[in-house]
Design a protein around this motif. Structure first.
Motif, mmCIF file in Angstrom:
data_model
loop_
_atom_site.group_PDB
_atom_site.id
_atom_site.type_symbol
_atom_site.label_atom_id
_atom_site.label_comp_id
_atom_site.label_asym_id
_atom_site.label_seq_id
_atom_site.Cartn_x
_atom_site.Cartn_y
_atom_site.Cartn_z
ATOM 1 N N ALA A 164 0.835 -1.210 0.000
ATOM 2 C CA ALA A 164 0.000 0.000 0.000
ATOM 3 C C ALA A 164 0.865 1.253 0.000
ATOM 4 O O ALA A 164 0.580 2.225 -0.711
ATOM 5 N N GLY A 165 1.940 1.240 0.781
ATOM 6 C CA GLY A 165 2.840 2.380 0.814
ATOM 7 C C GLY A 165 3.534 2.593 -0.523
ATOM 8 O O GLY A 165 3.703 3.735 -0.973
ATOM 9 N N LEU A 166 3.941 1.518 -1.173
ATOM 10 C CA LEU A 166 4.551 1.616 -2.498
ATOM 11 C C LEU A 166 3.551 2.158 -3.514
ATOM 12 O O LEU A 166 3.906 2.958 -4.388
ATOM 13 N N ALA A 167 2.291 1.735 -3.384
ATOM 14 C CA ALA A 167 1.257 2.226 -4.299
ATOM 15 C C ALA A 167 1.068 3.734 -4.127
ATOM 16 O O ALA A 167 0.940 4.479 -5.116
ATOM 17 N N ARG A 168 1.060 4.190 -2.901
ATOM 18 C CA ARG A 168 0.878 5.625 -2.662
ATOM 19 C C ARG A 168 2.086 6.415 -3.163
ATOM 20 O O ARG A 168 1.939 7.535 -3.674
ATOM 21 N N THR A 169 3.271 5.849 -3.018
ATOM 22 C CA THR A 169 4.465 6.494 -3.573
ATOM 23 C C THR A 169 4.351 6.618 -5.082
ATOM 24 O O THR A 169 4.637 7.678 -5.665
ATOM 25 N N TYR A 170 3.939 5.539 -5.734
ATOM 26 C CA TYR A 170 3.772 5.560 -7.186
ATOM 27 C C TYR A 170 2.777 6.636 -7.608
ATOM 28 O O TYR A 170 3.038 7.413 -8.541
ATOM 29 N N LEU A 171 1.644 6.698 -6.928
ATOM 30 C CA LEU A 171 0.621 7.686 -7.285
ATOM 31 C C LEU A 171 1.128 9.106 -7.059
ATOM 32 O O LEU A 171 0.917 9.995 -7.890
ATOM 33 N N ARG A 172 1.809 9.317 -5.944
ATOM 34 C CA ARG A 172 2.311 10.662 -5.631
ATOM 35 C C ARG A 172 3.342 11.124 -6.649
ATOM 36 O O ARG A 172 3.261 12.251 -7.166
ATOM 37 N N VAL A 173 4.307 10.257 -6.960
ATOM 38 C CA VAL A 173 5.393 10.663 -7.854
ATOM 39 C C VAL A 173 4.894 10.878 -9.281
ATOM 40 O O VAL A 173 5.353 11.770 -9.988
ATOM 41 N N THR A 174 3.915 10.060 -9.700
ATOM 42 C CA THR A 174 3.406 10.186 -11.075
ATOM 43 C C THR A 174 2.255 11.171 -11.188
ATOM 44 O O THR A 174 1.754 11.414 -12.293
ATOM 45 N N GLY A 175 1.817 11.744 -10.068
ATOM 46 C CA GLY A 175 0.757 12.737 -10.103
ATOM 47 C C GLY A 175 -0.619 12.159 -10.373
ATOM 48 O O GLY A 175 -1.516 12.879 -10.833
ATOM 49 N N ARG A 176 -0.814 10.880 -10.070
ATOM 50 C CA ARG A 176 -2.112 10.252 -10.299
ATOM 51 C C ARG A 176 -2.895 10.202 -8.992
ATOM 52 O O ARG A 176 -2.319 10.271 -7.898
#
Length: 257
Positions: free
Chosen positions: A191-203
């Protein structure tokens, strides 16, 4: 110049970096691949192995396919049978494969045993999951309006280029048997990795952790695939996503880890 080096799976996500680094170090490698490379061959059938191994003193065995059971175990047996006595066999494996119920992990462990019992001098390096595999999985999950992730599961992703760096060191050194595991610098929930992905990619997506049933999911919740004592990697997952988010489809050919 040392004896010839052969890299199986040398056109893959990891193999390309290994081949490039060997060349930069003054040790150009032969590449065994089913479709392209200096030597066309097939571990699943044994085609091309004899010619590829002629005069080879070190094999960096990276070829793997979670979709084709003939590659990892039978392919490793064929490779061992075709190699000359004294060939240094360097095998890449995965942290926590022994006793794991995931069929691909079981095959990786069986392949390890083939290497260890081959009679050849060998080195085995186990690593945690690669950043690009994690990115590929998250890109897939993010296609839905709500992003579901396996609850209670943590990962320790490692940069594939750093794994390549370690493999080149091992390939140019003496056979060392099973060497210490290699993990990424951080252990993070999916879940933390998913939130990192969303934050960095602006999604923007709601991230929902779901408890998955079954022995495989339970094994991953048990953290056997982590290497907490070996946070050897330097690059974080956030670093990786930041560096690659502008490259469309980067994770589309993820390795089976």
């Amino acid at each position: 110049m040392t004896e010839n080096i052969l890299v199986t799976g040398g056109t893959g996500a990891l193999g390309r970096h290994v081949v490039d680094r060997l060349g930069a170090a003054g040790h150009p490698a032969r590449v065994l691949s089913r479709t392209r490379g200096s030597h066309i061959g097939n571990l699943g059938t044994g085609e091309g192995l004899t010619a590829a191994l002629d005069g080879v003193g070190t094999v960096v065995h990276l070829a793997s396919d979670p979709r084709d059971p003939s590659v990892d175990v039978e392919g490793t047996r064929r490779l061992v049978a075709a190699a000359s006595p004294g060939t240094h066999l360097l095998y890449i494996s995965i942290v926590g494969v022994e006793g794991h119920p995931y069929s691909y992990y079981r095959r990786k462990y069986e392949a390890e045993r083939v290497v260890e019992e081959s009679g050849l001098p060998y080195t085995v390096l186990r690593t945690t999951q690669f950043h690009n595999l994690v990115l590929f999985a998250l890109e897939t999950l993010a296609k839905a309006p709500v992003m579901p992730v396996p609850g209670g599961t943590r990962l320790q992703p490692v940069e594939v280029e750093e794994v390549a760096e370690r493999l080149v060191e091992l390939a140019l050194g003496a056979p060392a048997g099973r060497v210490p595991d290699m993990g990424g610098p951080e252990i993070v929930s999916v879940a933390g990795l998913a939130r990192t992905y969303l934050r960095v990619t602006g999604r923007r997506r709601p991230v929902v952790s779901l408890p998955l049933p079954g022995r495989v999911a339970a094994a991953f919740r048990g953290d056997a695939h982590l290497a907490p004592d070996h946070p050897d990697g330097r690059g974080t997952f956030a670093d990786f996503v930041s560096a690659t988010s502008g490259r469309s489809g980067y994770g589309s050919k993820a390795p089976g880890r």
